[in-house]
Design an enzyme around this catalytic site. Structure first.
Site, short mmCIF file in Angstrom:
data_model
loop_
_atom_site.label_atom_id
_atom_site.label_comp_id
_atom_site.label_asym_id
_atom_site.label_seq_id
_atom_site.Cartn_x
_atom_site.Cartn_y
_atom_site.Cartn_z
N ILE A 170 -8.06 8.73 4.25
CA ILE A 170 -8.80 7.53 3.85
C ILE A 170 -9.16 6.69 5.08
O ILE A 170 -10.28 6.20 5.22
CB ILE A 170 -8.00 6.69 2.83
CG1 ILE A 170 -7.79 7.49 1.54
CG2 ILE A 170 -8.72 5.38 2.53
CD1 ILE A 170 -6.85 6.83 0.55
N ASP A 189 -1.42 4.23 14.38
CA ASP A 189 -0.71 5.20 13.56
C ASP A 189 0.23 5.97 14.48
O ASP A 189 -0.22 6.51 15.50
CB ASP A 189 -1.69 6.15 12.87
CG ASP A 189 -1.04 6.95 11.75
OD1 ASP A 189 0.10 7.44 11.95
OD2 ASP A 189 -1.66 7.10 10.68
N THR A 246 -6.61 -1.91 0.61
CA THR A 246 -6.88 -1.03 -0.53
C THR A 246 -5.77 0.01 -0.68
O THR A 246 -5.96 1.02 -1.35
CB THR A 246 -8.23 -0.30 -0.36
OG1 THR A 246 -8.25 0.35 0.92
CG2 THR A 246 -9.40 -1.28 -0.44
N SER A 247 -4.60 -0.24 -0.07
CA SER A 247 -3.52 0.75 -0.08
C SER A 247 -2.43 0.41 -1.08
O SER A 247 -2.43 0.92 -2.20
CB SER A 247 -2.94 0.89 1.33
OG SER A 247 -3.88 1.49 2.19
N ARG A 248 -1.51 -0.46 -0.71
CA ARG A 248 -0.43 -0.88 -1.59
C ARG A 248 -0.17 -2.37 -1.35
O ARG A 248 -0.16 -2.85 -0.21
CB ARG A 248 0.85 -0.09 -1.32
CG ARG A 248 0.81 1.36 -1.83
CD ARG A 248 0.77 1.43 -3.35
NE ARG A 248 0.83 2.78 -3.85
CZ ARG A 248 -0.24 3.52 -4.14
NH1 ARG A 248 -1.45 3.03 -3.91
NH2 ARG A 248 -0.09 4.75 -4.63
N ASP A 272 -7.48 -5.12 -3.10
CA ASP A 272 -7.61 -4.31 -4.30
C ASP A 272 -6.23 -4.01 -4.88
O ASP A 272 -6.12 -3.43 -5.95
CB ASP A 272 -8.34 -3.00 -3.98
CG ASP A 272 -8.60 -2.16 -5.22
OD1 ASP A 272 -9.14 -2.72 -6.20
OD2 ASP A 272 -8.26 -0.97 -5.22
N GLU A 277 1.44 -6.57 -8.84
CA GLU A 277 0.39 -6.09 -9.75
C GLU A 277 0.92 -5.36 -10.98
O GLU A 277 0.23 -5.22 -11.98
CB GLU A 277 -0.57 -5.17 -9.02
CG GLU A 277 -0.01 -3.82 -8.64
CD GLU A 277 -1.04 -2.92 -7.97
OE1 GLU A 277 -1.31 -1.84 -8.51
OE2 GLU A 277 -1.57 -3.30 -6.91
N HIS A 309 -7.09 -2.81 -8.39
CA HIS A 309 -6.68 -1.47 -7.96
C HIS A 309 -7.67 -0.43 -8.45
O HIS A 309 -7.29 0.57 -9.09
CB HIS A 309 -5.27 -1.16 -8.49
CG HIS A 309 -4.52 -0.17 -7.64
ND1 HIS A 309 -3.15 -0.22 -7.46
CD2 HIS A 309 -4.95 0.89 -6.91
CE1 HIS A 309 -2.78 0.78 -6.68
NE2 HIS A 309 -3.85 1.45 -6.33
#
Length: 359
Positions: A170, A189, A246-248, A272, A277, A309
């Site tokens: 992603i 990373d 947009t991950s967690r 997101d 949530e 999400h």
């Protein structure tokens, strides 16, 4: 074989049934290679899986769960007592699963490691564009006959620096898109991907944060990444930077974000996902009073976008999730495991999960 599917929405059932129909058609064409999924009995539950609902799995050989289902040790142990032998995740992330408990109980856990990474990447870019150019505010204004431009000023993305936290499939897809906008791409990373070569460059997190005009999160949630964006990290970010997640939800300290918005250190935030949530997302609460004060405070800011999400939510992604879930079942029936198993080598899974490592 009987499969119990939890947190079922109409679209989940539609795509799983389509995948079953395809398996049945394949069985008709080649009876000698009949997949187990062609004969599987599926029971759908709208309820989320948790300690209070785990009894609904009674009689099932396997269960299928989603991102906000609880697969804590008590739930996993209860599943084992009921004879469940496999937990099939309709997602890539597995932070909500107690893998140690599953290993001890002899339950295989398998995920869907990749389903249209471009879908999530495209949605992340859509959030960037919307937040940057205030199209959400312009849309609401125009519907009321207000075509004034004051308050809608944005910035040209060309030439800006985008910092990506996590460069799995992603993250790389996002990098490619933003490179196409003429952005400079930085990434953090611990496991560099050769796919970033020619697109961007790797730097330490302490270097990425202060140089980035936009910070976008693309890493899984684990102990090492929980609240990776906290008070300290935000203080290192460039004044006026935008944050995209947009991950967690657990990657972000929401209260720290609110403080940064109040001081205008962050120019905008698009989420997101949200750390709380589980009790809200995927259901309609429009006729209720929402008691999550942190989320409600966050949504009072005009420069904040919160979506439910939905980054993964494309036809292609739902089709691949259903197809891969049935493939996991077929392999499990034949071999007792599958290539997407997370418990076939628990020590390896846990060691590799310690750093950021993009998804």
């Amino acid at each position: 074989m009987k499969l119990a599917v939890f947190s079922t929405k109409p679209y989940d059932k539609r795509y799983i049934e389509a995948a079953r129909d395809a398996a049945a058609a394949k069985a008709t064409e080649s009876p000698a290679n009949r997949p187990a999924s062609a004969d599987i009995e599926v029971v759908y539950h709208e309820f989320a899986l948790e300690e209070d609902t785990v009894a609904l799995a009674k009689g099932a050989d396997a269960i299928c769960a989603f991102v906000n289902d609880s697969l804590s040790a008590p739930v996993v142990e209860a599943l084992a007592r009921q004879g469940v032998k496999a937990i099939l995740l309709r997602c890539a992330g597995f932070n909500h699963v107690d893998l140690v408990a599953a290993e001890k109980a002899g339950i295989m856990v398998a995920n869907v490691p990749s389903y249209s990474p471009e879908a999530v990447a495209e949605f992340a870019v859509a959030l960037i564009q919307t937040l940057n150019r205030n199209t959400h505010r312009a849309y609401n204004r125009a519907r009321e006959g207000n075509f004034a431009l004051d308050g809608l000023l944005g910035r040209t993305l060309h030439g800006k620096t985008v910092g990506l936290i996590g460069t799995g499939k992603i993250g790389i897809a996002t990098a490619r898109i933003m490179k196409g906008f003429g952005c400079r791409i930085l990434a953090y990373d611990p496991y560099p991907s050769p796919a970033l070569e020619g697109i961007g460059e790797y730097k330490s997190l302490d270097e990425v944060l202060p140089e980035s005009d936009i910070v976008s999160l693309h890493c899984p949630l684990m102990d090492s990444t929980r609240q990776i964006i906290n008070e300290t990290a935000i203080a290192k970010m460039k004044p006026g930077a935008m944050l995209i997640n947009t991950s967690r939800g657990g990657l972000v300290d929401t209260r720290a974000v609110i403080r940064a918005l109040k001081t205008q250190h962050l120019s905008g935030v698009a989420l997101d996902v949200y750390e709380g949530e589980g009790a809200l997302f995927y259901d309609d609460h429009s006729g209720e009073i929402i008691h999550d004060d942190v989320l409600m405070r966050l949504m009072t800011f005009h420069n904040v976008i919160v979506t439910g999400h939905q980054a993964f939510f494309t036809q292609e992604a739902l089709r691949e999730i259903a197809d891969c879930t049935l493939r996991n079942i077929d392999e499990f029936v034949v071999t007792g495991t599958c290539k997407n198993s997370l418990t076939k080598d628990l020590k390896l899974v846990r060691r590799d999960s310690l750093p950021v490592r993009g998804v």
